[in-house]
Enzyme design. Sequence first.
Site, mmCIF file in Angstrom:
data_model
loop_
_atom_site.group_PDB
_atom_site.id
_atom_site.type_symbol
_atom_site.label_atom_id
_atom_site.label_comp_id
_atom_site.label_asym_id
_atom_site.label_seq_id
_atom_site.Cartn_x
_atom_site.Cartn_y
_atom_site.Cartn_z
ATOM 1 N N GLN A 192 59.243 -10.108 43.512
ATOM 2 C CA GLN A 192 60.614 -9.589 43.559
ATOM 3 C C GLN A 192 61.586 -10.760 43.652
ATOM 4 O OE1 GLN A 192 62.715 -7.555 46.885
ATOM 5 N NE2 GLN A 192 62.940 -5.839 45.459
ATOM 6 N N TYR A 196 72.419 -6.668 48.141
ATOM 7 C CA TYR A 196 72.326 -8.085 47.789
ATOM 8 C C TYR A 196 73.216 -8.485 46.603
ATOM 9 C CZ TYR A 196 68.859 -7.478 51.319
ATOM 10 O OH TYR A 196 68.262 -7.159 52.509
ATOM 11 N N GLY A 219 56.356 1.909 51.366
ATOM 12 C CA GLY A 219 56.695 0.691 52.088
ATOM 13 C C GLY A 219 55.978 0.650 53.416
#
Length: 370
Positions: free
Chosen positions: A103, A184, A327
């Site tokens: 990522q 982000y 996750g």
Amino acid sequence: MTTQPSSLLHRSLLGDLELRNSAVMAPLTRARATNPGHVPNDLMRLYYQQRATAGLIISEGTWVSEDGQGWYGAPGLYTAEQVEGWKAITDAVHAEGGLIFAQLWHQGAVSLPEFFSDGRLPIAPSAVNPGQLVHGSNGLEMTVEPRAMTRDDIKKAIADFRHAAEMAKEAGFDGVQIQAGYVYLIQQFLHETTNLRTDEYGGSIENRARFLFDVLEAVLEVWPSHRVGVKTGPMMNEHGALKATESTLPTVEYVYKKLSGYNLSHLLVMRQQADLTGTPIAHLAGDGVLDHVLQHYSGNIIINTNVTIEHGQQLLDAGLVDGVAFGREFIANPDLVERIRLGAALNEQRPEGYYRAGPEGYTDYPRLID
Ligand SMILES: Cc1cc2nc3c(=O)[nH]c(=O)nc-3n(C[C@H](O)[C@H](O)[C@H](O)COP(=O)(O)O)c2cc1C
């Protein structure tokens, strides 16, 4: 324990990659690269190796450059040493028959001056404090007003993504995923509150999305599109400057439509993390986000966030998604796939170990069979 057939265990095709099951490990920052060079280490190798039975692992966010930093203990993917560290990890995952994407992460304004050797301000599209908590070396700290990026900064950031994409190839990853969501840098460009630019990177939706597509085009100079995934969508957490506005839906719809033309490996979509009642994205609650994506995006979709095993199976059975990313369940269950196969109970989460440096709460979750 009962044996249950599960569509999560069926193979899934993402581009030219055949995943041995449809359970994807979501990108998870674990903050174990606490060394000064942000180099992935042996402990991280063990952690990923333990989870290699996932159909596909998306690595934790990995910085594309020094400018991209902003989480104490997170790793990078821009120096030779970091590439070497990642190579040991991708080798270990491949030795177990697994697949792993990197990522690519630039935190932009969601950072602190302490991360930069000269104490400079983090960079962002505009000088707007995103109002987010950052994991600094002394715990959680509020973001500051960043420095607005110059045209040269933007060019450099795009080049940084390209460079990290090259490093990912050298490190033996099977592909890359661009982190273009949550809070982000790329999201900071997409969002009208954090992007006040008046040049071709700000203003209209097309202009705010330009940075994402420039980054994508740069990464596609290195990887074929079917090995490139994108994580994007509304923030889904409703805090700070990145809360949804009237522009959120038209912006993501533009992005989904344009991404549809790229034949990507996948789009990773997060479901809500907060109560969306009364927000402009209230109807995206639950699977509403998936309905919305399906209206505007054609291509492989991996769904994520608070998806139970049963619900993931239903979405796969209905042909609505191509993979389900877990996750927290992959944090607590290194053998999650085996547990799905056996219908076995899942381990208890230990959130206090999510970001702690060391094996505790990281590599010490028990497997069913050791
Ligand atoms: C400890 C932790 C670290 C995370 N780090 C990242 C990250 O590096 N990149 C990212 O895109 N998402 C990150 N996320 C979000 C997860 O990928 C995922 O969206 C979230 O855990 C919801 O999925 P779940 O309900 O299956 O846990 C993180 C989440 C957690 C709990």
